[in-house]
Design a protein around this motif. Structure first.
Motif: not given
Ligand SMILES: [Cu+2]
Length: 173
Positions: A16-23, A43-45, A146-148
């Protein structure tokens, strides 16, 4: 970024987390041998917590990096040596900014903001590949996102839970 074209099965597979707004980057395509304005969209903290620091790592082959100052935030430019010497409009360039850190601000989880830098995409970068900018988003109490994750050959950002923002490189016009 929820894309309607993603089959339901893919959403199940990635969680589900993949569907939320990423950086992600606002402009996700740019020619090599050109100056690129990178707009990182937050898009979110961190699971409800506000964002207090944004760290962007500059990939090899991206030089002459200049962050755009941001009201309410302090910007730090971490410099270092490149893996090789690059040509910047005739000037051999061996070192420069390799990481940018915005800190001191506080972006609530339910608000949106953008962090901007400008850089030169050298001719050493290959068209028809994707360039990734790993980003770490920090929040109070040691929380972080961590968007890595760098997608493997043949995979895309949608295959990962925390993909790094990607930029598709194209041929210089
Ligand atoms: Cu996200």
């Amino acid at each position: 970024m929820l894309k309607s074209i993603i089959p339901a099965i893919a959403l199940l597979a990635t969680g589900a987390t993949a569907a939320s707004a990423h950086i992600t980057l606002e402009n996700q395509q740019a020619p090599v041998q050109s100056t690129y304005k990178a707009v990182f969209r937050v898009g979110h903290g961190c699971e409800g917590k506000p964002t207090t620091k944004v760290r962007v790592r500059i990939p090899e082959g991206v030089i002459a990096v200049k962050p755009q100052p941001k009201a309410g935030w302090t910007v730090e430019k971490v410099r270092g040596e490149y893996a090789k010497t690059y040509d910047y409009y005739g000037t051999p360039t061996r070192e420069g900014v390799k990481e940018i850190v915005w800190s001191g601000g506080s972006l609530p989880d339910d608000e949106y903001d953008e962090f901007v830098l400008r850089a030169y995409l050298t001719g050493d970068l290959k068209p028809d590949t994707t360039l990734y900018f790993p980003v770490v988003q920090e929040c109070p109490d040691g929380a972080a996102e961590r968007w890595i994750e760098i997608p493997a050959e043949g995979k895309g950002a949608d295959d990962y839970e925390q993909p790094a923002p990607g930029l598709k490189l194209i041929q210089k016009k």
